[in-house]
Design an enzyme around this catalytic site. Structure first.
Site, PDB file in Angstrom:
ATOM      1  N   GLU A  73      45.089   6.376  23.735  1.00  0.00           N
ATOM      2  CA  GLU A  73      44.204   5.418  24.385  1.00  0.00           C
ATOM      3  C   GLU A  73      44.660   3.994  24.112  1.00  0.00           C
ATOM      4  O   GLU A  73      45.281   3.710  23.091  1.00  0.00           O
ATOM      5  CB  GLU A  73      42.765   5.604  23.876  1.00  0.00           C
ATOM      6  N   CYS A  86      44.551  -3.786  22.792  1.00  0.00           N
ATOM      7  CA  CYS A  86      44.670  -2.978  21.582  1.00  0.00           C
ATOM      8  C   CYS A  86      45.437  -1.713  21.974  1.00  0.00           C
ATOM      9  O   CYS A  86      44.999  -0.967  22.848  1.00  0.00           O
ATOM     10  CB  CYS A  86      43.270  -2.642  21.065  1.00  0.00           C
ATOM     11  N   CYS A  93      47.030  10.364  14.095  1.00  0.00           N
ATOM     12  CA  CYS A  93      47.409   9.562  12.931  1.00  0.00           C
ATOM     13  C   CYS A  93      47.427  10.474  11.713  1.00  0.00           C
ATOM     14  O   CYS A  93      46.598  11.374  11.613  1.00  0.00           O
ATOM     15  CB  CYS A  93      46.407   8.422  12.719  1.00  0.00           C
ATOM     16  N   CYS A  97      42.185   8.427   6.934  1.00  0.00           N
ATOM     17  CA  CYS A  97      41.087   7.611   6.411  1.00  0.00           C
ATOM     18  C   CYS A  97      39.772   8.237   6.889  1.00  0.00           C
ATOM     19  O   CYS A  97      39.598   8.454   8.094  1.00  0.00           O
ATOM     20  CB  CYS A  97      41.204   6.169   6.900  1.00  0.00           C
ATOM     21  N   CYS A 100      37.590   6.911   9.966  1.00  0.00           N
ATOM     22  CA  CYS A 100      38.256   6.632  11.249  1.00  0.00           C
ATOM     23  C   CYS A 100      38.398   7.916  12.051  1.00  0.00           C
ATOM     24  O   CYS A 100      38.881   8.934  11.550  1.00  0.00           O
ATOM     25  CB  CYS A 100      39.627   6.018  10.990  1.00  0.00           C
ATOM     26  N   GLY A 148      46.978   5.507  15.499  1.00  0.00           N
ATOM     27  CA  GLY A 148      48.226   5.619  14.757  1.00  0.00           C
ATOM     28  C   GLY A 148      48.448   4.549  13.711  1.00  0.00           C
ATOM     29  O   GLY A 148      47.778   3.521  13.680  1.00  0.00           O
ATOM     30  N   GLU A 149      49.416   4.825  12.845  1.00  0.00           N
ATOM     31  CA  GLU A 149      49.832   3.876  11.815  1.00  0.00           C
ATOM     32  C   GLU A 149      51.179   3.296  12.247  1.00  0.00           C
ATOM     33  O   GLU A 149      52.207   3.970  12.186  1.00  0.00           O
ATOM     34  CB  GLU A 149      49.946   4.616  10.468  1.00  0.00           C
ATOM     35  N   SER A 182      48.862  -3.983  12.468  1.00  0.00           N
ATOM     36  CA  SER A 182      47.864  -3.619  11.456  1.00  0.00           C
ATOM     37  C   SER A 182      48.307  -2.364  10.726  1.00  0.00           C
ATOM     38  O   SER A 182      48.688  -1.371  11.349  1.00  0.00           O
ATOM     39  CB  SER A 182      46.516  -3.390  12.141  1.00  0.00           C
ATOM     40  N   SER A 205      44.840  -3.284   6.177  1.00  0.00           N
ATOM     41  CA  SER A 205      43.538  -2.626   6.080  1.00  0.00           C
ATOM     42  C   SER A 205      43.231  -2.336   4.626  1.00  0.00           C
ATOM     43  O   SER A 205      43.639  -1.314   4.091  1.00  0.00           O
ATOM     44  CB  SER A 205      43.553  -1.326   6.893  1.00  0.00           C
ATOM     45  N   LEU A 206      42.523  -3.244   3.987  1.00  0.00           N
ATOM     46  CA  LEU A 206      42.281  -3.109   2.539  1.00  0.00           C
ATOM     47  C   LEU A 206      41.023  -2.275   2.274  1.00  0.00           C
ATOM     48  O   LEU A 206      41.082  -1.262   1.594  1.00  0.00           O
ATOM     49  CB  LEU A 206      42.183  -4.503   1.908  1.00  0.00           C
ATOM     50  N   HIS A 207      39.901  -2.733   2.766  1.00  0.00           N
ATOM     51  CA  HIS A 207      38.636  -1.983   2.733  1.00  0.00           C
ATOM     52  C   HIS A 207      38.005  -1.790   1.361  1.00  0.00           C
ATOM     53  O   HIS A 207      36.864  -1.339   1.272  1.00  0.00           O
ATOM     54  CB  HIS A 207      38.752  -0.618   3.431  1.00  0.00           C
ATOM     55  N   ASN A 281      32.060   0.971  12.656  1.00  0.00           N
ATOM     56  CA  ASN A 281      31.659   1.621  13.904  1.00  0.00           C
ATOM     57  C   ASN A 281      31.413   3.100  13.638  1.00  0.00           C
ATOM     58  O   ASN A 281      32.137   3.717  12.869  1.00  0.00           O
ATOM     59  CB  ASN A 281      32.767   1.462  14.952  1.00  0.00           C
ATOM     60  N   CYS A 324      37.082  -0.252  17.063  1.00  0.00           N
ATOM     61  CA  CYS A 324      37.943   0.073  15.921  1.00  0.00           C
ATOM     62  C   CYS A 324      37.538   1.406  15.315  1.00  0.00           C
ATOM     63  O   CYS A 324      36.383   1.626  14.977  1.00  0.00           O
ATOM     64  CB  CYS A 324      37.820  -0.973  14.815  1.00  0.00           C
TER      65      CYS A 324
HETATM   66  N1  SAH Z   1      46.539   2.434  11.184  1.00  0.00           N
HETATM   67  C1  SAH Z   1      46.381   1.007  11.281  1.00  0.00           C
HETATM   68  C2  SAH Z   1      45.862   0.518  12.621  1.00  0.00           C
HETATM   69  C3  SAH Z   1      44.699   1.225  13.276  1.00  0.00           C
HETATM   70  S1  SAH Z   1      43.062   0.891  12.942  1.00  0.00           S
HETATM   71  C4  SAH Z   1      45.482   0.508  10.180  1.00  0.00           C
HETATM   72  O1  SAH Z   1      44.837   1.314   9.531  1.00  0.00           O
HETATM   73  O2  SAH Z   1      45.462  -0.686   9.925  1.00  0.00           O
HETATM   74  C5  SAH Z   1      42.643  -0.776  13.097  1.00  0.00           C
HETATM   75  C6  SAH Z   1      41.547  -1.140  12.086  1.00  0.00           C
HETATM   76  O3  SAH Z   1      40.305  -0.462  12.344  1.00  0.00           O
HETATM   77  C7  SAH Z   1      41.947  -0.769  10.661  1.00  0.00           C
HETATM   78  O4  SAH Z   1      41.649  -1.827   9.790  1.00  0.00           O
HETATM   79  C8  SAH Z   1      41.028   0.403  10.398  1.00  0.00           C
HETATM   80  O5  SAH Z   1      40.835   0.625   9.024  1.00  0.00           O
HETATM   81  C9  SAH Z   1      39.777  -0.019  11.109  1.00  0.00           C
HETATM   82  N2  SAH Z   1      38.819   1.079  11.310  1.00  0.00           N
HETATM   83  C10 SAH Z   1      39.064   2.406  11.329  1.00  0.00           C
HETATM   84  N3  SAH Z   1      37.922   3.100  11.514  1.00  0.00           N
HETATM   85  C11 SAH Z   1      36.931   2.185  11.631  1.00  0.00           C
HETATM   86  C12 SAH Z   1      35.534   2.275  11.859  1.00  0.00           C
HETATM   87  N4  SAH Z   1      34.930   3.454  11.992  1.00  0.00           N
HETATM   88  N5  SAH Z   1      34.834   1.126  11.926  1.00  0.00           N
HETATM   89  C13 SAH Z   1      35.442  -0.074  11.800  1.00  0.00           C
HETATM   90  N6  SAH Z   1      36.763  -0.223  11.583  1.00  0.00           N
HETATM   91  C14 SAH Z   1      37.502   0.892  11.497  1.00  0.00           C
END
Ligand code: SAH
Length: 332
Positions: A73, A86, A93, A97, A100, A148-149, A182, A205-207, A281, A324
């Site tokens: 997509e 995007c 992927c 995580c 996601c 994807g990564e 990203s 993507s630290l989180h 999300n 996202c």
């Molecule tokens: N694989 C890459 C790019 C894809 S995701 C990465 O992880 O950076 C783009 C961003 O969306 C990343 O920061 C990811 O962690 C975030 N993301 C994934 N699932 C999400 C969700 N349910 N709500 C908000 N952000 C999310």
């Protein structure tokens, strides 16, 4: 095919400048050669399965079928002064995580350079055709934040980025400054990217500011923990002079505590960095949800007090599973 060399230039112009992907419409090529050229050099890379939109037509999600049946997509988002696309770098992927949706079915395969570039070209064509609310427009920004990564498909992503930046007829002529890659944080690849001479933004993507929690939220942290991945990010900032973007999805009662905001601020202080908070999300099967607004406000406030530039992402496309972390490319 033994054709004169200038034909290559004509084809590139048709594709990258005129965004005309149908060889039969290439009127500057002799009719007899168009079919053969198309078959040899321009197989259908992306077949549109479905297109859905929201935000009064200003957010458009496309589901594409690739030549082997894999699905990906891409999402086009129109803002008052810019259009952001995007795009996906892999079908599925492998990073797993848990918050996601993309990772839940695992990795199908890497996309080719052309499959990546064509997502942007298709979006550019859609915009030029006036089919997106707001009139004709151009793609300004491209973010590798779809499925994807990107750094796990390094060669194709770097080659695609060069193709996006190159002036027509060699490429789409986008500004490198509008492109963001990203990553979950593949530290060696971040360092490698720093040496490519590409003027693109790195988003990490630290989180979580602590390894204990990040091990769970971003499992690759077990391999490249926070200090290593931040070191790589600072090297990226030093070598490219570009501000690194730190992505942090705010998840209620998981990573949104005031002490974690303070810890995050102290980790980042003094560096060329900016934090982008993403309200979580919803994804199927996940028990997690976004933080309460006042908790989010307090998180922002603490980062600001800590001297960190911070913004909250204006999330688009949630109701079409286009935001996202929601891209799962399900066929139905
Ligand atoms: N694989 C890459 C790019 C894809 S995701 C990465 O992880 O950076 C783009 C961003 O969306 C990343 O920061 C990811 O962690 C975030 N993301 C994934 N699932 C999400 C969700 N349910 N709500 C908000 N952000 C999310």
């Amino acid at each position: 095919m033994g054709l004169p060399r200038f034909r290559a230039d004509q084809i590139s112009k048709q594709v990258f400048e005129r965004l005309e992907f149908d060889p039969l419409a290439w009127t500057d090529i002799p009719a007899a050669q168009r079919v053969e050229l198309g078959d040899e050099f321009l197989p259908d890379l992306l077949t549109e399965v479905r297109q859905i939109s929201c935000d009064d037509g200003e957010t458009v999600k496309s589901l594409w079928r690739l030549f082997d049946g894999a699905l990906v997509e891409s999402v086009l988002m129109r803002y008052p002064k810019r259009v952001t696309m995007c795009i996906s770098s892999q079908a599925g992927c492998g990073m797993n995580c848990p918050f996601c949706a993309t990772g839940q079915a695992g990795l199908t395969r890497n996309l080719s350079t052309a499959e990546i570039v064509m997502q942007v070209a298709a979006g550019a064509r859609l915009l030029a055709s006036e089919k997106v609310a707001g009139g004709p427009g151009r793609v300004g920004n491209v973010v590798f934040m779809g499925m994807g990564e990107p750094l796990a498909n390094y060669a194709s992503v770097v080659a695609a980025t060069r193709r996006l930046i190159a002036d027509p007829p060699e490429g789409l002529g986008l500004s490198g400054r509008g492109i963001t890659i990203s990553t979950v944080g593949l530290a060696p690849r971040i360092r490698q990217l720093a040496g490519e001479g590409l003027p693109v933004t790195l988003a990490l993507s630290l989180h979580a500011p602590d390894d204990e929690l990040r091990d769970e939220l971003v499992p690759i942290n077990n391999r490249w923990p926070i200090d290593e991945v931040l070191d790589a990010a600072w090297e990226y900032a030093d070598r490219t002079h570009r501000r690194v973007s730190i992505e942090y999805a705010l998840i209620r009662d998981i990573n949104d505590q005031p002490w974690r905001a303070d810890r995050l601020a102290s980790l980042l202080r003094g560096h060329l960095v900016h934090v982008n908070l993403i309200p979580l999300n919803p994804t199927p099967g996940s028990k997690w949800t976004a933080s309460d607004p006042d908790v989010q406000d307090e998180f922002v406030r603490r980062l600001e007090v800590g001297g960190i530039a911070v913004t909250v992402r204006d999330t688009r496309g949630r109701e079409i599973d286009g935001a996202c972390g929601q891209l799962a490319a399900s066929p139905s």
